[in-house]
Write a protein that holds these residues in place. Sequence first.
Motif, PDB file in Angstrom:
ATOM      1  N   GLU A  17     -11.391 -10.167   8.100  1.00 54.51           N
ATOM      2  CA  GLU A  17     -11.655 -10.797   9.394  1.00 54.51           C
ATOM      3  C   GLU A  17     -10.370 -11.408   9.943  1.00 54.51           C
ATOM      4  O   GLU A  17      -9.584 -11.998   9.209  1.00 54.51           O
ATOM      5  N   ASP A  18     -10.173 -11.226  11.249  1.00 53.18           N
ATOM      6  CA  ASP A  18      -9.031 -11.827  11.932  1.00 53.18           C
ATOM      7  C   ASP A  18      -9.409 -13.261  12.280  1.00 53.18           C
ATOM      8  O   ASP A  18     -10.375 -13.507  13.008  1.00 53.18           O
ATOM      9  N   LEU A  19      -8.664 -14.209  11.770  1.00 51.00           N
ATOM     10  CA  LEU A  19      -8.986 -15.624  11.957  1.00 51.00           C
ATOM     11  C   LEU A  19      -8.874 -16.050  13.416  1.00 51.00           C
ATOM     12  O   LEU A  19      -9.680 -16.842  13.895  1.00 51.00           O
ATOM     13  N   GLY A  22     -11.682 -13.508  15.426  1.00 51.66           N
ATOM     14  CA  GLY A  22     -13.008 -13.390  14.823  1.00 51.66           C
ATOM     15  C   GLY A  22     -13.462 -11.946  14.644  1.00 51.66           C
ATOM     16  O   GLY A  22     -14.580 -11.693  14.214  1.00 51.66           O
ATOM     17  N   GLU A  23     -12.583 -10.990  14.971  1.00 53.01           N
ATOM     18  CA  GLU A  23     -12.931  -9.578  14.816  1.00 53.01           C
ATOM     19  C   GLU A  23     -12.963  -9.202  13.342  1.00 53.01           C
ATOM     20  O   GLU A  23     -12.146  -9.662  12.552  1.00 53.01           O
ATOM     21  N   ARG A  24     -13.907  -8.325  13.011  1.00 49.60           N
ATOM     22  CA  ARG A  24     -14.041  -7.855  11.639  1.00 49.60           C
ATOM     23  C   ARG A  24     -13.652  -6.389  11.545  1.00 49.60           C
ATOM     24  O   ARG A  24     -13.885  -5.611  12.470  1.00 49.60           O
ATOM     25  N   ALA A  25     -13.074  -6.036  10.411  1.00 46.03           N
ATOM     26  CA  ALA A  25     -12.708  -4.643  10.163  1.00 46.03           C
ATOM     27  C   ALA A  25     -13.970  -3.822   9.936  1.00 46.03           C
ATOM     28  O   ALA A  25     -15.044  -4.368   9.672  1.00 46.03           O
ATOM     29  N   GLN A  26     -13.845  -2.504  10.029  1.00 42.48           N
ATOM     30  CA  GLN A  26     -15.004  -1.633   9.831  1.00 42.48           C
ATOM     31  C   GLN A  26     -15.236  -1.311   8.367  1.00 42.48           C
ATOM     32  O   GLN A  26     -16.372  -1.136   7.947  1.00 42.48           O
ATOM     33  N   LEU A  47      -7.875 -14.167  -2.469  1.00 43.71           N
ATOM     34  CA  LEU A  47      -8.841 -13.723  -3.473  1.00 43.71           C
ATOM     35  C   LEU A  47      -8.176 -12.965  -4.612  1.00 43.71           C
ATOM     36  O   LEU A  47      -8.815 -12.680  -5.609  1.00 43.71           O
ATOM     37  N   GLY A  48      -6.930 -12.654  -4.464  1.00 45.02           N
ATOM     38  CA  GLY A  48      -6.213 -11.974  -5.540  1.00 45.02           C
ATOM     39  C   GLY A  48      -5.498 -10.735  -5.040  1.00 45.02           C
ATOM     40  O   GLY A  48      -5.462 -10.435  -3.843  1.00 45.02           O
ATOM     41  N   LYS A  49      -4.941 -10.022  -5.995  1.00 42.64           N
ATOM     42  CA  LYS A  49      -4.182  -8.811  -5.693  1.00 42.64           C
ATOM     43  C   LYS A  49      -5.091  -7.791  -4.996  1.00 42.64           C
ATOM     44  O   LYS A  49      -6.198  -7.521  -5.442  1.00 42.64           O
ATOM     45  N   GLY A  50      -4.634  -7.233  -3.897  1.00 44.63           N
ATOM     46  CA  GLY A  50      -5.417  -6.247  -3.165  1.00 44.63           C
ATOM     47  C   GLY A  50      -6.287  -6.832  -2.066  1.00 44.63           C
ATOM     48  O   GLY A  50      -6.995  -6.103  -1.391  1.00 44.63           O
ATOM     49  N   PHE A  51      -6.249  -8.154  -1.912  1.00 41.52           N
ATOM     50  CA  PHE A  51      -7.060  -8.813  -0.890  1.00 41.52           C
ATOM     51  C   PHE A  51      -6.211  -9.770  -0.050  1.00 41.52           C
ATOM     52  O   PHE A  51      -6.419 -10.975  -0.072  1.00 41.52           O
ATOM     53  N   PRO A  52      -5.249  -9.227   0.714  1.00 38.21           N
ATOM     54  CA  PRO A  52      -4.439 -10.093   1.570  1.00 38.21           C
ATOM     55  C   PRO A  52      -5.215 -10.500   2.815  1.00 38.21           C
ATOM     56  O   PRO A  52      -6.056  -9.756   3.314  1.00 38.21           O
ATOM     57  N   GLY A  53      -4.988 -11.681   3.310  1.00 39.88           N
ATOM     58  CA  GLY A  53      -5.648 -12.125   4.539  1.00 39.88           C
ATOM     59  C   GLY A  53      -6.971 -12.823   4.289  1.00 39.88           C
ATOM     60  O   GLY A  53      -7.248 -13.305   3.201  1.00 39.88           O
ATOM     61  N   TYR A  54      -7.796 -12.829   5.317  1.00 40.42           N
ATOM     62  CA  TYR A  54      -9.079 -13.535   5.269  1.00 40.42           C
ATOM     63  C   TYR A  54     -10.222 -12.542   5.116  1.00 40.42           C
ATOM     64  O   TYR A  54     -10.241 -11.504   5.778  1.00 40.42           O
TER      65      TYR A  54
END
Length: 85
Positions: A17-19, A22-26, A47-54
């Motif tokens: 999600e873009d902070l 508020g847009e969410r990826a598909q 959240l860890g490796k492989g989970f950059p961003g929100y």
Amino acid sequence: MIEQKMEIEYIYTLVKEDLATGERAQRKKSYYSFKPELKINGLYTHLGKGFPGYYRVLSVKEKLVPTYYNRTIREIRRNDNDKSN
């Protein structure tokens, strides 16, 4: 007969999600944990490796897995961390 011990594995469905907007990826991603640490509809970062961003939590499933499976995953992660250092 040997009694098999079981543990609960939590499988979270996340979406990036873009902070600002508020847009969410598909595309959705799965996040695995042996601790019930995330709440549904919660927004998390780091959240860890492989989970950059929100990431927003959409759902969670619980799955019973043998205890040795948990140990095997931990050993694999530990070995991967040792190799990267």
